[in-house]
Scaffold this motif. Structure first.
Motif, PDB file in Angstrom:
ATOM      1  N   ALA A  50       0.826  -1.202   0.000  1.00  0.00           N
ATOM      2  CA  ALA A  50       0.000   0.000   0.000  1.00  0.00           C
ATOM      3  C   ALA A  50       0.858   1.249   0.000  1.00  0.00           C
ATOM      4  O   ALA A  50       1.940   1.285   0.583  1.00  0.00           O
ATOM      5  CB  ALA A  50      -0.907   0.002   1.228  1.00  0.00           C
ATOM      6  N   LEU A  51       0.345   2.277  -0.662  1.00  0.00           N
ATOM      7  CA  LEU A  51       0.920   3.617  -0.605  1.00  0.00           C
ATOM      8  C   LEU A  51      -0.089   4.456   0.167  1.00  0.00           C
ATOM      9  O   LEU A  51      -1.180   4.745  -0.324  1.00  0.00           O
ATOM     10  CB  LEU A  51       1.140   4.176  -2.005  1.00  0.00           C
ATOM     11  CG  LEU A  51       1.947   3.288  -2.968  1.00  0.00           C
ATOM     12  CD1 LEU A  51       2.048   3.941  -4.341  1.00  0.00           C
ATOM     13  CD2 LEU A  51       3.330   2.974  -2.403  1.00  0.00           C
ATOM     14  N   LEU A  52       0.256   4.829   1.373  1.00  0.00           N
ATOM     15  CA  LEU A  52      -0.687   5.443   2.306  1.00  0.00           C
ATOM     16  C   LEU A  52      -0.328   6.905   2.568  1.00  0.00           C
ATOM     17  O   LEU A  52       0.845   7.253   2.716  1.00  0.00           O
ATOM     18  CB  LEU A  52      -0.688   4.667   3.624  1.00  0.00           C
ATOM     19  CG  LEU A  52      -1.566   5.186   4.761  1.00  0.00           C
ATOM     20  CD1 LEU A  52      -3.043   5.142   4.383  1.00  0.00           C
ATOM     21  CD2 LEU A  52      -1.321   4.356   6.027  1.00  0.00           C
ATOM     22  N   THR A  53      -1.341   7.744   2.617  1.00  0.00           N
ATOM     23  CA  THR A  53      -1.142   9.140   2.986  1.00  0.00           C
ATOM     24  C   THR A  53      -2.108   9.511   4.098  1.00  0.00           C
ATOM     25  O   THR A  53      -3.151   8.856   4.269  1.00  0.00           O
ATOM     26  CB  THR A  53      -1.334  10.072   1.765  1.00  0.00           C
ATOM     27  OG1 THR A  53      -1.033  11.418   2.133  1.00  0.00           O
ATOM     28  CG2 THR A  53      -2.755  10.012   1.223  1.00  0.00           C
ATOM     29  N   LEU A  54      -1.766  10.525   4.862  1.00  0.00           N
ATOM     30  CA  LEU A  54      -2.640  11.002   5.926  1.00  0.00           C
ATOM     31  C   LEU A  54      -3.489  12.148   5.396  1.00  0.00           C
ATOM     32  O   LEU A  54      -2.984  13.032   4.698  1.00  0.00           O
ATOM     33  CB  LEU A  54      -1.835  11.476   7.133  1.00  0.00           C
ATOM     34  CG  LEU A  54      -0.897  10.453   7.776  1.00  0.00           C
ATOM     35  CD1 LEU A  54      -0.295  11.030   9.065  1.00  0.00           C
ATOM     36  CD2 LEU A  54      -1.595   9.134   8.067  1.00  0.00           C
ATOM     37  N   GLY A  55      -4.780  12.135   5.738  1.00  0.00           N
ATOM     38  CA  GLY A  55      -5.701  13.166   5.265  1.00  0.00           C
ATOM     39  C   GLY A  55      -6.274  13.955   6.424  1.00  0.00           C
ATOM     40  O   GLY A  55      -6.748  13.388   7.407  1.00  0.00           O
ATOM     41  N   ILE A  56      -6.244  15.273   6.305  1.00  0.00           N
ATOM     42  CA  ILE A  56      -6.730  16.176   7.348  1.00  0.00           C
ATOM     43  C   ILE A  56      -8.173  16.584   7.040  1.00  0.00           C
ATOM     44  O   ILE A  56      -8.477  16.994   5.911  1.00  0.00           O
ATOM     45  CB  ILE A  56      -5.861  17.440   7.433  1.00  0.00           C
ATOM     46  CG1 ILE A  56      -4.370  17.082   7.516  1.00  0.00           C
ATOM     47  CG2 ILE A  56      -6.305  18.311   8.602  1.00  0.00           C
ATOM     48  CD1 ILE A  56      -3.978  16.297   8.727  1.00  0.00           C
ATOM     49  N   GLN A  57      -9.042  16.476   8.028  1.00  0.00           N
ATOM     50  CA  GLN A  57     -10.427  16.909   7.853  1.00  0.00           C
ATOM     51  C   GLN A  57     -10.464  18.420   7.617  1.00  0.00           C
ATOM     52  O   GLN A  57     -10.023  19.194   8.471  1.00  0.00           O
ATOM     53  CB  GLN A  57     -11.248  16.567   9.095  1.00  0.00           C
ATOM     54  CG  GLN A  57     -12.752  16.723   8.909  1.00  0.00           C
ATOM     55  CD  GLN A  57     -13.329  15.749   7.891  1.00  0.00           C
ATOM     56  OE1 GLN A  57     -13.059  14.562   7.964  1.00  0.00           O
ATOM     57  NE2 GLN A  57     -14.094  16.249   6.944  1.00  0.00           N
ATOM     58  N   PRO A  58     -10.967  18.879   6.476  1.00  0.00           N
ATOM     59  CA  PRO A  58     -10.973  20.322   6.199  1.00  0.00           C
ATOM     60  C   PRO A  58     -11.849  21.093   7.186  1.00  0.00           C
ATOM     61  O   PRO A  58     -12.937  20.643   7.547  1.00  0.00           O
ATOM     62  CB  PRO A  58     -11.562  20.408   4.787  1.00  0.00           C
ATOM     63  CG  PRO A  58     -11.387  19.052   4.195  1.00  0.00           C
ATOM     64  CD  PRO A  58     -11.483  18.099   5.346  1.00  0.00           C
ATOM     65  N   THR A  59     -11.353  22.228   7.613  1.00  0.00           N
ATOM     66  CA  THR A  59     -12.117  23.094   8.508  1.00  0.00           C
ATOM     67  C   THR A  59     -12.585  24.358   7.793  1.00  0.00           C
ATOM     68  O   THR A  59     -13.343  25.142   8.367  1.00  0.00           O
ATOM     69  CB  THR A  59     -11.251  23.498   9.720  1.00  0.00           C
ATOM     70  OG1 THR A  59     -10.036  24.101   9.246  1.00  0.00           O
ATOM     71  CG2 THR A  59     -10.906  22.276  10.563  1.00  0.00           C
ATOM     72  N   SER A  60     -12.132  24.548   6.557  1.00  0.00           N
ATOM     73  CA  SER A  60     -12.529  25.706   5.759  1.00  0.00           C
ATOM     74  C   SER A  60     -12.226  25.382   4.298  1.00  0.00           C
ATOM     75  O   SER A  60     -11.446  24.466   4.007  1.00  0.00           O
ATOM     76  CB  SER A  60     -11.743  26.944   6.193  1.00  0.00           C
ATOM     77  OG  SER A  60     -10.368  26.781   5.899  1.00  0.00           O
ATOM     78  N   PRO A  61     -12.832  26.129   3.354  1.00  0.00           N
ATOM     79  CA  PRO A  61     -12.541  25.889   1.932  1.00  0.00           C
ATOM     80  C   PRO A  61     -11.207  26.508   1.534  1.00  0.00           C
ATOM     81  O   PRO A  61     -11.130  27.408   0.709  1.00  0.00           O
ATOM     82  CB  PRO A  61     -13.721  26.561   1.227  1.00  0.00           C
ATOM     83  CG  PRO A  61     -14.125  27.660   2.143  1.00  0.00           C
ATOM     84  CD  PRO A  61     -13.892  27.143   3.541  1.00  0.00           C
ATOM     85  N   ASN A  62     -10.142  26.008   2.128  1.00  0.00           N
ATOM     86  CA  ASN A  62      -8.805  26.564   1.919  1.00  0.00           C
ATOM     87  C   ASN A  62      -8.317  26.229   0.509  1.00  0.00           C
ATOM     88  O   ASN A  62      -8.321  25.061   0.103  1.00  0.00           O
ATOM     89  CB  ASN A  62      -7.852  25.988   2.972  1.00  0.00           C
ATOM     90  CG  ASN A  62      -6.545  26.750   3.054  1.00  0.00           C
ATOM     91  OD1 ASN A  62      -5.883  26.957   2.045  1.00  0.00           O
ATOM     92  ND2 ASN A  62      -6.179  27.173   4.249  1.00  0.00           N
ATOM     93  N   THR A  63      -7.887  27.240  -0.224  1.00  0.00           N
ATOM     94  CA  THR A  63      -7.424  27.024  -1.594  1.00  0.00           C
ATOM     95  C   THR A  63      -5.911  26.827  -1.672  1.00  0.00           C
ATOM     96  O   THR A  63      -5.350  26.703  -2.758  1.00  0.00           O
ATOM     97  CB  THR A  63      -7.809  28.220  -2.491  1.00  0.00           C
ATOM     98  OG1 THR A  63      -7.240  29.411  -1.940  1.00  0.00           O
ATOM     99  CG2 THR A  63      -9.324  28.366  -2.566  1.00  0.00           C
TER     100      THR A  63
END
Length: 358
Positions: free
Chosen positions: A141-154
């Motif tokens: 597997a190639l795994l990455t960590l994902g952060i729950q967005p708190t705003s529509p950051n561009t």
């Protein structure tokens, strides 16, 4: 500690959006940006040291920052440094590190992380890394960590995942920094995460991916297999690294591979990419002013960030939503909503004052 576990700390960037503190000669990862008493790279190293043998923590950086790393991380030996003689983005550096580990331990599992991120809940972060190591030890597997967005950051990349009740989910697609309307749609959908740029995989899995998706790069760096972890390693890298394609791991492999997974995490993360992102993590007074380094009197001033030399006395009168930064003989005063111009400002500074100041 598991001797198969490795960390690659990426510490080669310049961090030009943090000018004038961050410069080409002394980038932000080597500064105490948060006023904690430790630099960002020191915090990152100590974080990993609690779950990974210190000898298995490698530092990838530009050749010109070699002495900075050794000065700030005295436990680190020269053999733990991956010195890049040219700027070639993340893919070449990650391949170099994977091959270097492979010659020593083909069963290695590695985490790749930037040196300059801010992590609030370190205990949860380390638990997530341990879970990821376990997953990647058992699965190709190639795994990455994902952060729950708190705003529509561009300013961040986004990753869409396939919903499931599992802690680790399959990735559906990557999207580079979107416009505001698209980012808002991503937030509403509920199945997008910010790309934290933190990756975990086994050495075998990532080398197979390079061989499949970046075969020319794989062939180039594999010529050094007999040199890695020997006195001839530095010379091989000096003669070959700049020949490599300039491409990120995201574009080169993650967006192409079919065995990409993501773990949603909640350890409170910030990539500390701008003065505004730093401001959001600093303690503030009753008028939302943040101070690092000096002693500031604010009069009719709100929502400012002021970073000066230790014990410098500063008075801010009638200023709202500004960045005020002092470093030696340079002062930056910039509206917070114009901070994206700082990278452009450094070009003008270079022309006006010379390379010494950028």
């Amino acid at each position: 500690m598991n001797n198969n576990y490795y960390a690659i700390i990426m510490a080669g960037g310049v961090g030009s959006r943090f000018w004038p503190i961050s410069t080409q000669e002394f980038p932000k990862q080597f500064h105490d940006m948060l006023g904690t008493g430790n630099t960002l790279i020191q915090n990152t190293y100590q974080r990993f040291k609690s779950i990974i043998p210190s000898k298995n923590i490698l530092i990838a950086t530009n050749k010109k920052y070699e002495q900075l790393v050794l000065n700030q991380l005295p436990e680190v030996s020269s053999n733990q440094l991956l010195l890049e003689p040219a700027m070639r983005n993340t893919a070449p550096c990650i391949l170099y590190s994977a091959l270097k580990i492979n010659t020593e331990n083909p069963d290695g599992v590695m985490v790749i992380a930037p040196s300059d991120h801010w992590i609030e809940n370190e205990k949860e972060f380390l638990e997530n890394i341990a879970t990821a190591f376990n997953f990647c030890s058992k699965k190709e597997a190639l795994l990455t960590l994902g952060i729950q967005p708190t705003s529509p950051n561009t300013g961040y990349g986004y990753i869409k995942y396939k919903n499931s009740d599992k802690d680790i989910k399959t990735v559906e697609k990557f999207t580079e920094k979107p416009n505001l309307e698209t980012a808002e749609q991503f937030l509403k959908s509920g199945d997008y995460l910010w790309n934290a740029g933190i990756f975990i995989w086994s050495v075998k899995s990532i080398l197979k991916a390079f061989k499949t998706y970046l075969p020319e790069m794989f062939q180039l760096f594999s010529k050094g297999n007999c040199f890695y972890n020997t006195p001839d390693e530095a010379n091989f890298i000096k003669n070959n690294y700049a020949l490599s394609q300039n491409i990120s791991i995201d574009f080169g492999i993650m967006e192409k591979a079919s065995n990409v997974f993501i773990m949603p995490v909640n350890f409170d993360w910030n990539d500390l990419g701008t003065w505004g992102s730093l401001y959001s993590k600093l303690s503030k007074d009753e008028n939302k002013n943040a101070t690092v380094g000096g002693k500031v009197v604010f009069r009719n001033a709100h929502n400012n960030i002021v970073k000066t030399q230790n014990n410098k006395r500063v008075v801010i009168q009638g200023l709202n939503d500004y960045i005020v930064v002092e470093k030696e003989d340079v002062i930056l005063i910039c509206p917070k909503n114009k901070e994206q111009d700082i990278k452009e400002i450094t070009n003008e500074v270079q022309k006006a004052f010379g390379n010494k100041y950028v």
